[in-house]
Motif scaffolding. Structure first.
Motif: not given
Length: 333
Positions: A109-119, A149-153, A180-187, A190-193
């Motif tokens: 499983v991958a935890l795809v970590v992305v920042s909510a900070r602008r930029g 299998q991924v979880v978006i954080i 979500k769009r990026l993850c779906k592009r590569y099939k 997503i289990h949770a965001i």
């Protein structure tokens, strides 16, 4: 047989992967008060200002620059699952992609970590010329390595507040939509965001009052839920490995570059082997002499690659093709 689910945290540099996993360790009681206080004191003298990441960033240069250079992993127990899980931290800088591949190989499983900070989200998903952000490249590599299998954080939500001082649901939706769009592009599945703050601990172990609009799982809850699925029991069994110096593969070329015979590559396999190679022959669609591809329009092309040194691979094994700077292709032998 492998036992225990392996979770790898991936994504762009400075989006908070090490801090997230460190916060998980703290909330699981894996870090005593003395060690936490020591890490906080170290962090006060660094540019990061936080100590959780130092549970994984243990090299002096990593702590000095607040960046992960090598992958690290810890085995811990979570929730009601009897088998321990493994948390894997990997670098987010493009100069250390080989470490990311080594760390992610074998993860479930991958935890795809992305920042909510602008930029900061934009840094991870930008595409300029032949360079792509590491959020994009890491998702490509997950596909190549078979980590579906991924979880978006969505991390750093404490930096994205609304007019009432709560975590902004609009920013959460904005970031979630893009990833979500990026993850779906590569099939990727997503289990949770989850909206989180690794620094404050919000939604790591308990739901924070700053997200009244969020009713989903916390990070620890989703780790427990996925661990109980025993994904490691579904590991693919490859055929008998054999030594080869030529690979004939269907390659999904993903980078914007001209691909011709003679281009030198580094081949990474899902079994964590690396060897240099060179494209000897490319079978192109009729009428074309080379491929000039775009990241958002991957092409599948039959390619013959002659390697500088033999490598042991098995039928069904996944490989990653990279040039000196970026991932250019994904393949299955």
């Amino acid at each position: 047989m492998n036992t225990g689910t392996k979770f790898v945290a991936v994504g762009q540099v400075d989006h908070g992967k090490s801090s997230l996993l460190g916060s998980v360790l703290v909330h699981l009681g894996q870090v005593d008060a003395r060690e936490q206080d020591k890490n906080r004191r170290i962090a006060e003298g660094s540019s990061s200002g936080k100590g959780e990441q130092y549970e994984f960033d243990i090299l002096p240069e990593e702590r000095e620059k607040s960046k992960t250079f090598e992958f690290d992993q810890r085995e811990v127990s979570v929730g009601t699952e009897e088998e321990p899980i493994t948390l894997i931290d990997v670098p987010g800088h493009r100069a250390f992609v080989h470490e990311m591949i080594s760390g992610a190989s074998g993860a479930h499983v991958a935890l795809v970590v992305v920042s909510a900070r602008r930029g900061e989200l934009e840094d991870g998903i930008k595409s300029k010329g032949s360079r792509i952000g590491q959020t994009i490249e890491h998702c490509l590599l997950l596909k190549a390595l078979g980590v579906q299998q991924v979880v978006i954080i969505v991390n750093k939500m404490d930096t994205a507040l609304d007019d009432n001082g709560l975590w902004s649901v609009d920013e959460f939706k904005r970031v979630s939509k893009v990833v979500k769009r990026l993850c779906k592009r590569y099939k990727l599945i997503i289990h949770a965001i989850i909206p989180t703050s690794a620094v404050t601990g919000g939604n790591i172990a308990e739901r924070t009052t700053l997200t009244p609009w969020y009713t989903g799982l916390t990070v620890l809850e989703v780790l427990d839920e996925l661990a109980q699925m025993h994904l490691y029991e579904n590991d693919e069994s490859c055929h008998t490995p054999r030594e080869v110096d030529t690979l004939c593969v269907d390659v999904m070329y993903v980078a914007e570059m001209v691909i011709t015979p003679g281009v030198r590559l580094v081949v990474h396999t899902s079994a964590n082997k690396t060897v240099e190679g060179e494209i000897e022959k490319i079978k192109l669609p009729r009428g074309k002499r080379f491929i000039n591809n775009k990241v958002n329009k991957p092409q599948v092309v039959k390619t013959k690659i002659t390697l500088a040194l033999p490598i042991v691979v098995a039928k069904g094994e996944r490989i990653v093709l990279r040039d000196s700077e970026r991932t250019i292709g994904l393949a299955k032998v």
